[in-house]
Design a protein around this motif. Structure first.
Motif, PDB file in Angstrom:
ATOM      1  N   ILE A  83      -5.509  -3.412   1.186  1.00  0.00           N
ATOM      2  CA  ILE A  83      -5.645  -1.957   1.359  1.00  0.00           C
ATOM      3  C   ILE A  83      -4.685  -1.246   0.396  1.00  0.00           C
ATOM      4  O   ILE A  83      -3.553  -1.694   0.186  1.00  0.00           O
ATOM      5  N   ARG A 133      -5.118  -7.581   3.530  1.00  0.00           N
ATOM      6  CA  ARG A 133      -6.506  -7.196   3.235  1.00  0.00           C
ATOM      7  C   ARG A 133      -6.631  -6.394   1.946  1.00  0.00           C
ATOM      8  O   ARG A 133      -7.712  -5.911   1.623  1.00  0.00           O
ATOM      9  N   SER A 154     -10.760   2.015   0.182  1.00  0.00           N
ATOM     10  CA  SER A 154      -9.612   1.146   0.453  1.00  0.00           C
ATOM     11  C   SER A 154      -8.479   1.873   1.170  1.00  0.00           C
ATOM     12  O   SER A 154      -7.316   1.757   0.816  1.00  0.00           O
ATOM     13  N   THR A 155      -8.872   2.656   2.168  1.00  0.00           N
ATOM     14  CA  THR A 155      -7.884   3.428   2.924  1.00  0.00           C
ATOM     15  C   THR A 155      -7.876   2.990   4.383  1.00  0.00           C
ATOM     16  O   THR A 155      -8.936   2.701   4.952  1.00  0.00           O
ATOM     17  N   ALA A 156      -6.703   2.940   4.967  1.00  0.00           N
ATOM     18  CA  ALA A 156      -6.549   2.568   6.378  1.00  0.00           C
ATOM     19  C   ALA A 156      -5.954   3.727   7.161  1.00  0.00           C
ATOM     20  O   ALA A 156      -5.386   4.658   6.568  1.00  0.00           O
ATOM     21  N   GLU A 176      -0.882  -6.384   7.930  1.00  0.00           N
ATOM     22  CA  GLU A 176      -2.321  -6.687   7.940  1.00  0.00           C
ATOM     23  C   GLU A 176      -3.006  -5.977   6.761  1.00  0.00           C
ATOM     24  O   GLU A 176      -3.848  -6.557   6.071  1.00  0.00           O
ATOM     25  N   CYS A 177      -2.638  -4.733   6.518  1.00  0.00           N
ATOM     26  CA  CYS A 177      -3.235  -3.973   5.408  1.00  0.00           C
ATOM     27  C   CYS A 177      -2.929  -4.658   4.078  1.00  0.00           C
ATOM     28  O   CYS A 177      -3.800  -4.738   3.201  1.00  0.00           O
ATOM     29  N   ASP A 178      -1.707  -5.160   3.912  1.00  0.00           N
ATOM     30  CA  ASP A 178      -1.367  -5.879   2.680  1.00  0.00           C
ATOM     31  C   ASP A 178      -2.216  -7.132   2.526  1.00  0.00           C
ATOM     32  O   ASP A 178      -2.716  -7.421   1.434  1.00  0.00           O
ATOM     33  N   ALA A 216       0.837  -1.203   0.000  1.00  0.00           N
ATOM     34  CA  ALA A 216       0.000   0.000   0.000  1.00  0.00           C
ATOM     35  C   ALA A 216       0.875   1.258   0.000  1.00  0.00           C
ATOM     36  O   ALA A 216       2.017   1.222   0.434  1.00  0.00           O
ATOM     37  N   ILE A 219      -2.463   3.817   3.199  1.00  0.00           N
ATOM     38  CA  ILE A 219      -2.459   3.837   4.666  1.00  0.00           C
ATOM     39  C   ILE A 219      -2.095   5.244   5.124  1.00  0.00           C
ATOM     40  O   ILE A 219      -1.017   5.753   4.795  1.00  0.00           O
ATOM     41  N   ALA A 230      -9.671  -0.091   7.497  1.00  0.00           N
ATOM     42  CA  ALA A 230      -8.916  -0.733   8.583  1.00  0.00           C
ATOM     43  C   ALA A 230      -8.402   0.395   9.464  1.00  0.00           C
ATOM     44  O   ALA A 230      -7.970   1.421   8.939  1.00  0.00           O
TER      45      ALA A 230
END
Ligand code: TXA
Ligand code: MG
Length: 320
Positions: free
Chosen positions: A293, A291, A251-253, A287-289, A235, A296, A267
């Motif tokens: 995302i 999912r 698709s932003t964390a 975790e973001c990868d 991300a 970030i 997230a």
């Protein structure tokens, strides 16, 4: 680069079993208080070469060598300067690496042909037990594929290196979550090469003369690892100071210490403190990868104490 033969990676909580792989020339990942390291016997050039292959690590990036006891430093360094001696007395064992002139016994490959060597003595009890059982200093970079976020859990090590290394010594998630502070102690005036949990303020209580590496010139030359892209999730990373700002893309964390509205993000990790943020950031990137995302948002923190190291890692992760 050719990929190493597929290995059966043993996951164990026995320091003795994990150390037996090192003694027979293999690769073992192990926890420290900073991040997990990928270890090999530093005096076994073939085993050290296998570290570079397993990680896809560029050959010009030197490794940190880990010791269980202070007297092992003499096997690695040609000379212990006064500057180093003071820092070792104050901060070993702990999250500090000192760079010294290397001894001729250390294979060239471990130090990427530099005439210096980075040495660290972790304070993590399981790391200490493991390094004692290895009965040799252990060369160990962070146990991730090069360029990926450093692993703070044994599962993150497995995610990157399953089938590429012999063993993972399983411990808890790491306490600090960012890599050690690296200080060049070759001369009279120590130079900070990489920020970490031992802050500049703390270092200066012992070494008032300590100066920061000029990253544009001597930082990159003295610490080749700092030239390479680091700590990066797939991300994009954006560092933000105003968390209530503009509307978000899909698709932003978010990770930070402010109590943001969770519904705005796909997230979210809200941390209780800057220490908690530092401990969580690399695992959150992973975790973001997992999912998928795409972006970030990372909240900026004041650059003091561990906050300085955290901002350094965020800036590097945000570099394209
Ligand atoms: O906390 C840590 O330091 C972890 C744990 C496993 O100990 N290790 C770690 O290693 O982060 P690694 O390889 O990911 O980062 C080592 C850094 C690199 O930036 C490298 O360039 C620098 O230390 N380094 C190592 N030896 C050096 C030397 N002789 N001179 C200058 N920089 C050196
Ligand atoms: Mg690393």
């Amino acid at each position: 680069m050719t990929s190493p033969d597929k290995l059966q990676t043993v996951v164990t909580d026995s320091a003795e079993e994990a150390a037996a792989f090192i003694r027979s020339g293999g690769l073992t990942a192990f926890p420290t208080e900073t991040v997990y390291g990928l270890g090999a016997n530093v005096f076994d050039a073939g085993a050290v070469a296998a570290i570079f292959a397993a990680k896809n690590r560029p050959a010009d990036n030197p490794l940190i060598v880990h010791v269980a006891r202070i007297d092992q430093i003499r096997e690695l360094a040609a000379e212990i300067t006064d500057a180093a001696q003071r820092l070792i007395e104050a901060f070993f064992p702990g999250p500090l690496t000192v760079v010294l002139r290397r001894s001729a016994r250390v294979p060239d490959i471990a130090t990427a042909r530099l005439d210096s060597i980075g040495i660290r003595m972790p304070r993590h009890p399981l790391a200490h037990e493991f390094l004692t059982a290895c009965d040799t200093p252990v060369a160990a970079p962070s146990a991730n594929i090069s360029g990926r976020p450093s692993p703070t859990t044994w599962q993150a090590v497995l995610e990157d290196l399953d089938g590429r290394i012999d063993c993972i010594l399983k411990g808890e998630a790491t306490e600090i979550g960012l890599e050690s502070t690296v200080v060049d102690c070759l001369g009279d005036m120590p130079i900070l090469l990489r920020q970490g949990a031992i802050s500049v303020e703390e270092l200066r209580t012992v070494s008032p003369m300590l100066r920061m590496a000029d990253t544009a010139s001597d930082g990159a030359v003295r610490s080749p690892g700092l030239r390479h892209r680091h700590y990066s999730p797939r991300a994009s990373i954006i560092i933000v100071t105003d968390v209530d700002g503009d509307t978000r893309e899909p698709s932003t964390a978010f990770i930070g210490v402010s109590r943001v509205d969770k519904d705005r993000f796909d997230a979210v990790r809200i941390c209780d403190s800057v220490e908690h943020y530092a401990r969580s950031v690399f695992e959150f990137f992973r975790e973001c990868d997992r999912r998928g995302i795409q972006t970030i948002l990372c909240e900026a923190v004041p650059p003091s104490g561990i906050g300085a190291a955290l901002m350094d890692r965020l800036r590097r992760a945000a570099e394209k």
